[in-house]
Design a protein around this motif. Structure first.
Motif, PDB file in Angstrom:
ATOM      1  N   ASN A 316       0.857  -1.186   0.000  1.00  0.00           N
ATOM      2  CA  ASN A 316       0.000   0.000   0.000  1.00  0.00           C
ATOM      3  C   ASN A 316       0.894   1.237   0.000  1.00  0.00           C
ATOM      4  OD1 ASN A 316      -2.096   1.787   0.111  1.00  0.00           O
ATOM      5  ND2 ASN A 316      -2.983   1.005   2.017  1.00  0.00           N
ATOM      6  N   GLY A 318       1.625   5.175  -1.481  1.00  0.00           N
ATOM      7  CA  GLY A 318       0.911   6.329  -1.992  1.00  0.00           C
ATOM      8  C   GLY A 318      -0.533   6.313  -1.522  1.00  0.00           C
ATOM      9  N   ASN A 319      -1.436   6.783  -2.388  1.00  0.00           N
ATOM     10  CA  ASN A 319      -2.859   6.802  -2.058  1.00  0.00           C
ATOM     11  C   ASN A 319      -3.648   6.394  -3.298  1.00  0.00           C
ATOM     12  OD1 ASN A 319      -5.576   7.480  -1.446  1.00  0.00           O
ATOM     13  ND2 ASN A 319      -4.864   8.902   0.135  1.00  0.00           N
ATOM     14  N   ASP A 321      -6.694   5.127  -3.673  1.00  0.00           N
ATOM     15  CA  ASP A 321      -8.087   5.566  -3.751  1.00  0.00           C
ATOM     16  C   ASP A 321      -8.188   6.978  -4.321  1.00  0.00           C
ATOM     17  OD1 ASP A 321      -8.913   3.168  -2.712  1.00  0.00           O
ATOM     18  OD2 ASP A 321      -8.966   3.890  -0.647  1.00  0.00           O
ATOM     19  N   ASP A 322      -7.356   7.897  -3.834  1.00  0.00           N
ATOM     20  CA  ASP A 322      -7.365   9.265  -4.355  1.00  0.00           C
ATOM     21  C   ASP A 322      -6.876   9.312  -5.794  1.00  0.00           C
ATOM     22  OD1 ASP A 322      -8.331  10.169  -1.978  1.00  0.00           O
ATOM     23  OD2 ASP A 322      -6.437  11.050  -1.276  1.00  0.00           O
ATOM     24  N   ASN A 494       1.377   5.110  -6.977  1.00  0.00           N
ATOM     25  CA  ASN A 494       0.302   4.642  -6.099  1.00  0.00           C
ATOM     26  C   ASN A 494       0.033   3.162  -6.385  1.00  0.00           C
ATOM     27  OD1 ASN A 494      -0.547   7.402  -4.972  1.00  0.00           O
ATOM     28  ND2 ASN A 494      -0.697   7.723  -7.192  1.00  0.00           N
ATOM     29  N   LYS A 496      -1.456  -0.577  -4.692  1.00  0.00           N
ATOM     30  CA  LYS A 496      -2.171  -1.286  -3.627  1.00  0.00           C
ATOM     31  C   LYS A 496      -2.406  -2.722  -4.075  1.00  0.00           C
ATOM     32  CE  LYS A 496      -6.283  -0.899  -0.655  1.00  0.00           C
ATOM     33  NZ  LYS A 496      -7.510  -0.097  -0.392  1.00  0.00           N
TER      34      LYS A 496
END
Length: 717
Positions: A316, A318-319, A321-322, A494, A496
């Motif tokens: 996981n 960075g981000n 979802d954003d 990013n 995930k």
């Protein structure tokens, strides 16, 4: 230090007395590999010195702690010893070592075993030190005999020389005297620039016996009065015996007995034909109350339901979802389903049990984890482990099949033997059908992928969900499920990755290249789709994201150079590329594909570049890349073990679970990247890239992405 005469009837190169470094060898009836115990007489000896025997005939026998089932450890380990011993290659021999989890431990596992492409990687310094130790002891013996300084003695191509006196000898003349020398605590190893044998294409030590028919496999061991046993297993995983009738089986000529064992019903006979006919005549009612009765389609649907649930976090950064919420984004999604895969080695499972006069038992089998086999068999037979000797034999492949938790095959074989009075030697056998239907498969997996591309054509986000069984039987994250995905080689801001472990009655097992069998395919096909979406060349696109991975980039560049990437292609053909690291080895492959006569892919050419650190034997490395490519192609094009409605296994033999055929094998070119890094393995890393490379070529050729394997199922659907 011990010196002992060894006399065997089938391995003439063990005959005679000589220098044995740290090993006492005792002859055993029908032993195709030496058995024995570590000599503890000299406290200065370290376990790493238990690997070399020098005969009075100048032969050097290396006791290989790793099983030879075609991947080359006999040759590789002998090369390491010969290099530091300054032996001539014609002197070298190799046999399997005795079973001893301490003396012959795989330094990566902590017990004796072969797997994870670790044979050379864990033995590189150990076996070189064994050779250097033997050399120092021979030199010391010669110096003492010739009354000259050891520093004035040289060794070259198996000859010990003293220039000043003109004296010269082979190894054998000093073998016994050398055995009485004190071994050096830290033998000096060569500078790699002085290597003579390491890095050269030496012929494999086991080739001659395997081509003239003299090589001994477990199936070849046929002591007098041998009893053959086979077991009837259920057709559903998790089923158990409810009742059985053996009346007709006992009427088959040659059948001796029928007994229930934990895994099914065992039939004992004087010969294989009678055993199989007797098994066919059994009437068995199976209890399916705890059996797996879902079909492969049912399982696939159940797997997909887990995509929307929270899983075990593997990566996981960075981000994510954003990153998927930004404006001007293009997104790409894919779901890929991977079937169960059997290992399907040429030699099915088998083992021979022979009771000695003192009540101890010799077991002969292609033991990938012999210490584990020994422990399990001893417990079932009610014997101390010292009373059970596992004699490792040459084996006709494995691909992970013989590397099982708790040695379930030996559990069954030992239970079958324990059910007899042990008065007769017993050979326990599985047929091809038993093996294909026997479970311990590469698990079924399902992947969901999402990628985001920004307005500048950059890949900004990557999300991957992996659903499948935990090979390690874990409730938490199993690294073997996510390896190659959680450590994505591409620089994407990013990332995930998550996983879901599912529980099934179908026993899972690692399969050649383990998690990379599916993660390599998913990652390399999906990144290729992203590049196609933004119009980037798949080689240049990868290189742009591999800035922090020079060894990935190195094999990719070399493969592209080999294939003359970007040059015009023949009409009706396309090329695909993939690069995968597994087990510390980096492999880049480019394939050229057309649509075959039956509408399935026809692979014409594979260009393969490999970086495995120091190339101990380029001949073996190239052979393993070629073999891995053939094995991987068969799987991605044709292979799946499927469960029909109700859970019954469909496939049974090579007619419906087939390997690639000789006329389907592409032309393969292999180049090895020169490297000074420590050697890594090559038994498995040739497999993962070929599947996605074919799928990428197929998508570019036909416009159809591969979402389910094998590819022929898509074509014929």
């Amino acid at each position: 230090m011990t010196i002992q005469d060894v006399n065997t009837t089938r391995r003439g190169f063990l005959a005679g007395s000589g220098l044995v470094i740290g090993v006492a060898i005792a002859p055993k009836m029908l032993s195709a590999a030496p058995t024995g115990v570590h000599a503890g007489g000299d406290p200065a000896l370290a376990p790493m010195n238990a690997f070399v025997k020098i005969g009075t005939d100048d032969t050097v026998t290396v006791l290989a702690k790793h099983i030879e089932f075609g991947q080359g450890p006999f040759t590789g380990l002998a090369t390491l010893v010969a290099e530091e011993l300054d032996a001539d290659w014609s002197q070298m021999r190799a046999v399997h070592s005795p079973t001893d989890n301490k003396v012959y431990a795989n330094l990566m596992f902590g017990l004796q075993g072969t797997g994870g492409s670790s044979s050379i990687a864990n033995s590189y310094e150990q076996m070189r030190k064994a050779g250097a130790t033997a050399r120092a002891m021979l030199v010391a013996a010669a110096a003492e005999d010739w009354k000259v300084p050891a520093s004035e003695i040289t060794v070259e191509k198996g000859r010990i020389k003293h220039a000043g006196s003109g004296k010269e000898s082979g190894f054998g003349a000093f073998a016994e005297k050398a055995a009485r020398q004190t071994p050096p605590a830290e033998p000096k190893l060569k500078d790699p620039k002085d290597f003579v044998l390491i890095g050269t294409e030496l012929p494999k030590l086991d080739t001659h016996g395997k081509t003239n028919g003299t090589a001994i496999f477990t199936l070849d061991i046929t002591p007098d009065n041998l009893l053959i046993a086979v077991v009837a297993h259920p057709e559903h995983f998790g089923a158990t015996v409810k009742s059985f009738n053996d009346a007709e089986a006992r009427q088959v000529q040659g059948v001796i007995d029928v007994k229930q064992v934990p895994s099914g019903i065992a039939v004992y006979a004087d010969n294989t034909f009678a055993a199989l006919k007797g098994r066919d005549a059994l009437s068995i009612e199976w209890d399916l109350s705890k059996a797996e009765t879902r079909s492969s389609e049912d399982l696939s649907a159940d797997y997909r339901k887990l995509f929307g649930e929270k899983g075990l976090e593997a990566a996981n950064n960075g981000n994510v979802d954003d990153a998927f919420k930004g404006s001007g984004l293009q997104t790409v999604e894919a779901e890929i389903v991977f079937p169960f895969l059997a290992h399907a080695p040429m030699e099915p499972l088998d083992a021979v049990f022979i009771k000695a006069d003192d009540g101890s038992v010799d077991i002969y089998n292609g033991a990938q984890f012999p210490g584990m086999d020994q422990s399990v068999a001893a417990k079932i037979l009610g014997l101390d482990e010292t009373k059970v000797r596992v004699n490792t034999q040459l084996a006709g492949g494995s691909f992970g099949r013989k590397a099982q938790f708790g040695s379930p095959y030996i559990q069954e074989a030992a239970a079958v033997y324990a059910a007899t009075d042990r008065s007769r030697p017993l050979k326990h056998m599985w047929t091809r059908e038993d093996d294909i239907r026997g479970g311990y498969y590469r698990p079924m997996y399902a992947h969901r992928m999402r990628g985001a591309i920004n307005a500048q054509g950059q890949i900004t986000a990557w999300e991957q969900v992996i659903v499948g069984q935990s090979i390690m039987g874990k409730a938490d994250l199993d690294e073997t499920s996510v390896e190659g995905a959680s450590n994505l080689p591409y620089t994407i801001p990013n990332l995930k990755v998550s996983a879901h472990n599912v529980q099934l009655s179908i026993p899972p097992l690692w399969w050649r290249s383990v998690g990379h069998t599916h993660t390599g395919f998913a990652v390399e096909t999906f990144v290729d789709e992203l590049f196609q979406k933004i119009g980037k060349d798949p080689v240049e696109g990868r290189l742009a994201l591999l800035g922090e991975k020079p060894r990935h980039a190195g094999v990719l560049k070399k493969a592209a150079e080999m294939a003359n990437w970007g040059s015009p292609l023949p009409e009706g053909r396309a090329r695909g590329v993939a690069v995968v690291e597994s087990f510390g080895t980096f492999v880049g492959q480019i394939v050229e594909v057309s649509v075959g006569p039956e509408g399935a892919p026809r692979v014409h050419k594979v260009w393969c570049a490999v970086d495995c650190g120091v190339a101990v034997n380029p001949n073996v490395i190239k052979a393993q890349m070629e073999g891995g490519i053939g094995y991987g192609l068969g799987a991605v094009l044709f292979d799946a073990v499927t469960l029909a409605k109700g859970g019954k296994i469909v496939q049974s033999n090579f007619h419906d679970y087939r390997s690639i055929r000789i006329n389907e094998m592409p032309d393969v070119a292999v180049e090895i990247i020169k490297s000074s890094e420590k050697p890594s393995g090559v038994g498995e890393p040739g497999v993962p890239p070929v599947g996605p490379a074919v799928a990428n070529a197929w998508r570019r050729l036909t416009g159809a992405p591969v979402r389910q394997l094998p590819i022929v199922n898509i074509v014929s659907a």
